[in-house]
Design a protein around this motif. Structure first.
Motif, PDB file in Angstrom:
ATOM      1  N   LYS A  94       0.837  -1.201   0.000  1.00 15.93           N
ATOM      2  CA  LYS A  94       0.000   0.000   0.000  1.00 15.93           C
ATOM      3  C   LYS A  94       0.877   1.258   0.000  1.00 15.93           C
ATOM      4  O   LYS A  94       0.552   2.255  -0.644  1.00 15.93           O
ATOM      5  N   ALA A  95       1.983   1.174   0.735  1.00 11.66           N
ATOM      6  CA  ALA A  95       2.904   2.313   0.782  1.00 11.66           C
ATOM      7  C   ALA A  95       3.472   2.603  -0.596  1.00 11.66           C
ATOM      8  O   ALA A  95       3.567   3.765  -1.017  1.00 11.66           O
ATOM      9  N   LEU A  96       3.835   1.555  -1.331  1.00 15.63           N
ATOM     10  CA  LEU A  96       4.371   1.742  -2.684  1.00 15.63           C
ATOM     11  C   LEU A  96       3.330   2.362  -3.609  1.00 15.63           C
ATOM     12  O   LEU A  96       3.657   3.232  -4.436  1.00 15.63           O
ATOM     13  N   ALA A  97       2.091   1.912  -3.500  1.00 17.58           N
ATOM     14  CA  ALA A  97       1.027   2.485  -4.323  1.00 17.58           C
ATOM     15  C   ALA A  97       0.864   3.969  -4.018  1.00 17.58           C
ATOM     16  O   ALA A  97       0.665   4.795  -4.920  1.00 17.58           O
ATOM     17  N   LEU A  98       0.964   4.328  -2.743  1.00 18.58           N
ATOM     18  CA  LEU A  98       0.856   5.732  -2.344  1.00 18.58           C
ATOM     19  C   LEU A  98       2.040   6.539  -2.868  1.00 18.58           C
ATOM     20  O   LEU A  98       1.888   7.664  -3.361  1.00 18.58           O
ATOM     21  N   LEU A  99       3.225   5.962  -2.782  1.00 18.26           N
ATOM     22  CA  LEU A  99       4.435   6.649  -3.231  1.00 18.26           C
ATOM     23  C   LEU A  99       4.469   6.841  -4.753  1.00 18.26           C
ATOM     24  O   LEU A  99       5.181   7.714  -5.253  1.00 18.26           O
ATOM     25  N   ALA A 100       3.710   6.047  -5.452  1.00 19.78           N
ATOM     26  CA  ALA A 100       3.636   6.219  -6.909  1.00 19.78           C
ATOM     27  C   ALA A 100       2.858   7.472  -7.283  1.00 19.78           C
ATOM     28  O   ALA A 100       2.978   7.970  -8.412  1.00 19.78           O
ATOM     29  N   THR A 101       2.082   7.994  -6.336  1.00 15.56           N
ATOM     30  CA  THR A 101       1.239   9.146  -6.638  1.00 15.56           C
ATOM     31  C   THR A 101       1.705  10.425  -5.947  1.00 15.56           C
ATOM     32  O   THR A 101       1.284  11.517  -6.330  1.00 15.56           O
ATOM     33  N   ARG A 102       2.546  10.312  -4.927  1.00 13.96           N
ATOM     34  CA  ARG A 102       2.984  11.505  -4.202  1.00 13.96           C
ATOM     35  C   ARG A 102       4.339  11.273  -3.559  1.00 13.96           C
ATOM     36  O   ARG A 102       4.759  10.133  -3.354  1.00 13.96           O
ATOM     37  N   ARG A 103       4.997  12.389  -3.214  1.00 19.08           N
ATOM     38  CA  ARG A 103       6.320  12.342  -2.590  1.00 19.08           C
ATOM     39  C   ARG A 103       6.203  12.742  -1.129  1.00 19.08           C
ATOM     40  O   ARG A 103       5.416  13.608  -0.769  1.00 19.08           O
ATOM     41  N   PHE A 104       7.018  12.091  -0.267  1.00 16.03           N
ATOM     42  CA  PHE A 104       7.107  12.438   1.141  1.00 16.03           C
ATOM     43  C   PHE A 104       8.506  12.972   1.426  1.00 16.03           C
ATOM     44  O   PHE A 104       9.481  12.561   0.793  1.00 16.03           O
TER      45      PHE A 104
END
Length: 388
Positions: free
Chosen positions: A39-49
């Motif tokens: 899930k973290a990877l899917a989120l990181l594909a759309t935004r940067r932290f």
């Protein structure tokens, strides 16, 4: 702009504990908590932290794999591993993609300090491209002959700890890499390690050999031989500057902790120059050709958008080096600009820049910088034995 941080851990109880602990900081930081690395990877594909903190031991995709993906997607993101002390093999695998290591159970103060520091780092280095360059570093370049001598020595079953420590201590890049690991909260040491000898004794010869030969924490410089000579000279200059700063601190009556910080900061003072040389060899050669016609700092800013002092301080901050060392590297030429105005590592590193040998990057026969007279007078350093 609010700072963003992503926490990833398959232990829901730990995530909930982190949420409770950090609830009071929601106005300062945007925090996202994810219990599945996919899930973290899917989120990181759309935004940067700005920061990603990941547990090491997770099913399907562990922390080292996750942070490697973060590095690929967002090279400027600060990457942190959470791991237990017994998981030494995890340390070996995460040594590349992780900037820092936090031990479990996680100390709340360590998280707060990490967040505060990652925010301050942006003030040190404004250029996004240089921040990405610094954050994407897995290793620093070492002189080819030293690297080959070290790896050959490690292959000798009769080699001893002292021999390996002495060889590593010849090089600022190798020393920096080793100190990055040993000073992480993974080891929970009561005091900071500041020398290669201390680091090798702490880790043990077998662990150091594994880190070098298998985890690949050191790297041989592969560029033009002429630039290799400059790299070797820079490393030698850093070693000499560290020893001189330590000597000046001792002559001034500084305590043991300050002397150790001065030695470490002096040795690390030119580490940003190594990175620039390695990343931008053509521009670096052009810069050296111009260095004789002006102040090195101004020439570096014109060529790269920042000085090697700024870049080096950013890297050391990213790697968790102590604040006095970072300040001494950042303000080595202009100590009056530092908010902390007491005598410390910065004082003696500045004096070492003034009194030491000329930088390999600057005009021959000249010191690196002029004495900051106002700073020296304000602290009484102009009457100290170490400046006479």
């Amino acid at each position: 702009m609010m700072q963003t941080i992503l926490f990833v851990d398959d232990d829901i109880n730990l995530l909930q504990a982190l949420q409770r602990m950090l609830r009071g900081y929601r106005a300062e930081w945007e925090m996202v908590f994810v219990d599945d690395p996919r899930k973290a990877l899917a989120l990181l594909a759309t935004r940067r932290f700005d920061v990603v903190v990941s547990d090491m031991r997770m099913p399907d995709l562990d922390g080292a794999q996750l942070l490697s993906e973060v590095e690929r997607l967002h090279p400027g993101t600060v990457r942190v591993i959470l791991s237990g002390y017994a998981e030494e093999s995890s340390l070996f695998r995460s040594v590349g993609p992780a900037h820092q290591y936090l031990s479990k159970p996680c100390d709340p103060e360590a998280i707060l300090a990490l967040m505060a520091r990652s925010w301050r780092l942006r003030e040190i280095l404004a250029d996004p491209a240089l921040r990405d360059l610094a954050a994407s570093l897995r290793t620093l370049p070492s002189p080819p002959d030293l690297y080959l001598r070290l790896t050959a020595a490690m292959a000798d079953p009769a080699v001893n700890t002292s021999t390996i420590a002495r060889m590593i201590a010849e090089d600022m890049a190798m020393t920096a890499e080793l100190l990055k690991i040993t000073n992480s909260s993974y080891f929970a040491l009561p005091s900071r390690i500041t020398t290669a000898a201390q680091a090798v004794r702490l880790l043990g010869l077998e662990t150091v050999c594994v880190l070098v030969l298998h985890a690949g924490i050191f790297r041989q410089f592969q560029g033009h031989p002429g630039l290799g000579e400059i790299l070797r000279a820079l490393s030698g200059h850093g070693v000499a500057k560290g020893l001189l700063a330590q000597k000046l601190a001792a002559e001034d009556g500084a305590d043991e902790a300050v002397r150790a910080q001065a030695h470490c900061a002096g040795m690390m003072a030119d580490i940003g120059a190594l990175v620039l040389l390695d990343a931008y060899p053509d521009a670096f050669q052009t810069m050296i050709a111009k260095a004789g016609r002006g102040k090195l700092e101004a020439v570096e800013r014109a060529a790269f958008g920042a000085s090697h002092a700024q870049l080096g301080a950013f890297i050391l901050g990213l790697w968790g080096f102590p604040d006095p060392v970072i300040e001494a590297v950042l303000y080595q030429w202009h100590p009056s600009q530092c908010l902390n105005q007491g005598r410390g590592a910065l004082s003696y590193v500045h004096l070492a820049c003034v009194r030491g040998n000329a930088s390999p990057l600057g005009p021959p026969g000249m010191g690196e910088c002029d004495l900051d007279a106002d700073y020296a007078a304000r602290l009484g350093l102009d009457h100290s034995p170490c400046v006479r």
